[in-house]
Motif scaffolding. Structure first.
Motif, PDB file in Angstrom:
ATOM      1  N   GLY A  87       0.877  -1.170  -0.203  1.00  0.00           N
ATOM      2  CA  GLY A  87      -0.397   0.138   0.135  1.00  0.00           C
ATOM      3  C   GLY A  87       0.423   1.037   0.349  1.00  0.00           C
ATOM      4  N   ALA A  88       2.013   1.049   0.672  1.00  0.00           N
ATOM      5  CA  ALA A  88       3.310   2.684   0.465  1.00  0.00           C
ATOM      6  C   ALA A  88       3.699   2.290  -0.874  1.00  0.00           C
ATOM      7  N   GLY A  89       3.975   1.374  -1.968  1.00  0.00           N
ATOM      8  CA  GLY A  89       4.501   1.763  -2.678  1.00  0.00           C
ATOM      9  C   GLY A  89       5.998   0.626  -2.660  1.00  0.00           C
ATOM     10  N   PHE A  90       6.199  -0.033  -1.535  1.00  0.00           N
ATOM     11  CA  PHE A  90       7.586  -0.956  -1.508  1.00  0.00           C
ATOM     12  C   PHE A  90       7.659  -1.985  -2.160  1.00  0.00           C
ATOM     13  N   LEU A  91       6.637  -2.254  -2.649  1.00  0.00           N
ATOM     14  CA  LEU A  91       6.729  -3.645  -3.675  1.00  0.00           C
ATOM     15  C   LEU A  91       6.415  -3.468  -4.599  1.00  0.00           C
ATOM     16  N   ARG A  92       7.230  -3.269  -5.889  1.00  0.00           N
ATOM     17  CA  ARG A  92       6.811  -3.676  -7.394  1.00  0.00           C
ATOM     18  C   ARG A  92       6.407  -5.196  -7.090  1.00  0.00           C
ATOM     19  N   GLU A  93       4.724  -5.595  -7.801  1.00  0.00           N
ATOM     20  CA  GLU A  93       3.954  -6.985  -7.892  1.00  0.00           C
ATOM     21  C   GLU A  93       4.336  -6.919  -6.244  1.00  0.00           C
ATOM     22  N   PRO A  94       3.132  -6.809  -6.003  1.00  0.00           N
ATOM     23  CA  PRO A  94       3.239  -7.536  -4.795  1.00  0.00           C
ATOM     24  C   PRO A  94       2.963  -9.093  -5.050  1.00  0.00           C
ATOM     25  N   GLU A  95       2.275 -10.044  -5.509  1.00  0.00           N
ATOM     26  CA  GLU A  95       1.928 -10.731  -5.760  1.00  0.00           C
ATOM     27  C   GLU A  95       3.299 -12.076  -5.900  1.00  0.00           C
ATOM     28  N   ARG A  96       4.580 -11.352  -5.997  1.00  0.00           N
ATOM     29  CA  ARG A  96       5.843 -11.755  -5.402  1.00  0.00           C
ATOM     30  C   ARG A  96       6.279 -12.622  -5.029  1.00  0.00           C
ATOM     31  N   PHE A  97       4.937 -11.927  -3.749  1.00  0.00           N
ATOM     32  CA  PHE A  97       6.000 -11.429  -2.407  1.00  0.00           C
ATOM     33  C   PHE A  97       5.118 -12.167  -1.282  1.00  0.00           C
ATOM     34  N   LYS A  98       6.219 -14.000  -1.298  1.00  0.00           N
ATOM     35  CA  LYS A  98       5.063 -14.998   0.176  1.00  0.00           C
ATOM     36  C   LYS A  98       5.284 -14.167   1.573  1.00  0.00           C
ATOM     37  N   PRO A  99       4.375 -14.099   2.335  1.00  0.00           N
ATOM     38  CA  PRO A  99       4.494 -13.524   3.607  1.00  0.00           C
ATOM     39  C   PRO A  99       5.779 -13.614   4.344  1.00  0.00           C
ATOM     40  N   GLU A 100       5.915 -15.168   4.407  1.00  0.00           N
ATOM     41  CA  GLU A 100       6.801 -15.952   4.539  1.00  0.00           C
ATOM     42  C   GLU A 100       7.955 -15.471   5.145  1.00  0.00           C
TER      43      GLU A 100
END
Length: 212
Positions: A87-100
């Motif tokens: 939401g703050a723009g830290f992640l490009r393509e957030p779906e790439r990132f696993k929560p763990e």
């Protein structure tokens, strides 16, 4: 200062930690240059901080975002952490990132002040944290390539790493998490210096934490 006894180095370390981290998270303004040449040990045991040429003010919303991310990371809530960062723009393509994976990366850079135990900081610890957050040798580097750091937060990370470097040169020992909880959660102080600081704020009617 490095030649002083352990108790004195621990006390100076706590003052340094409170000054640099506390100014950011309590007041939204801080010195971005925790260099050993920028503070002096006074004869009365106090520390004088000098040279505010690299000074940053952060909007209250940006400070609160960092605190929310810390709370999510400490709780191990990777979904919440991902939502906040995306939401703050830290992640490009957030779906790439696993929560763990985000939780692992969070702990790689913050464990020394988000772990509830006494930790003696050393130059080796500072070096490893520096590698983990910024170096191609980092085990998180593939993930970091798809992250970005908005300008408001850049100096905060610089301040955090350089503060750790100073504390590690002092080989300061403390439960840094107990101190940090004062601004992360609004906990009452549990150290002598923390109680003195709370009295200082109370006498001057200062806000204990941004947003409070």
């Amino acid at each position: 200062m490095r030649e002083l006894d352990q108790a004195t180095r621990d006390r100076v370390g706590e003052i340094v930690f409170r000054f640099f981290f506390g100014c950011l998270y309590r007041h939204g303004q801080f010195s971005g240059d925790p260099h050993p040449g920028n503070f002096l040990l006074r004869g009365d045991g106090g520390v004088a901080f000098l040279d505010f040429g690299l000074f940053k003010r952060m909007p209250a919303a940006a400070v609160e975002l960092e605190l929310e991310c810390q709370r999510a990371g400490i709780a191990g809530d990777g979904e919440r952490l991902r939502d906040l960062l995306a939401g703050a723009g830290f992640l490009r393509e957030p779906e790439r990132f696993k929560p763990e994976s985000l939780i692992e990366q969070f702990h790689g850079s913050t464990w020394w002040y988000t772990t509830d135990e006494e930790i003696e900081l050393t130059p080796e610890i500072a070096t490893q944290v520096a590698i983990d957050i910024s170096d191609p040798r980092s085990s998180y580097f593939a993930q970091m390539r798809h992250e970005t750091l908005p300008p408001d937060h850049l100096f905060g990370r610089r301040m955090e790493l350089l503060t750790l470097a100073v504390l590690s040169q002092l080989r300061a020992r403390n439960n840094w998490h107990v101190i940090a909880r004062e601004w992360i959660y609004g906990d009452p102080p549990r150290t002598e210096l923390g109680e003195a600081e709370a009295r200082f704020y109370a006498r001057r009617g200062c806000r204990a934490r941004v947003g409070v």
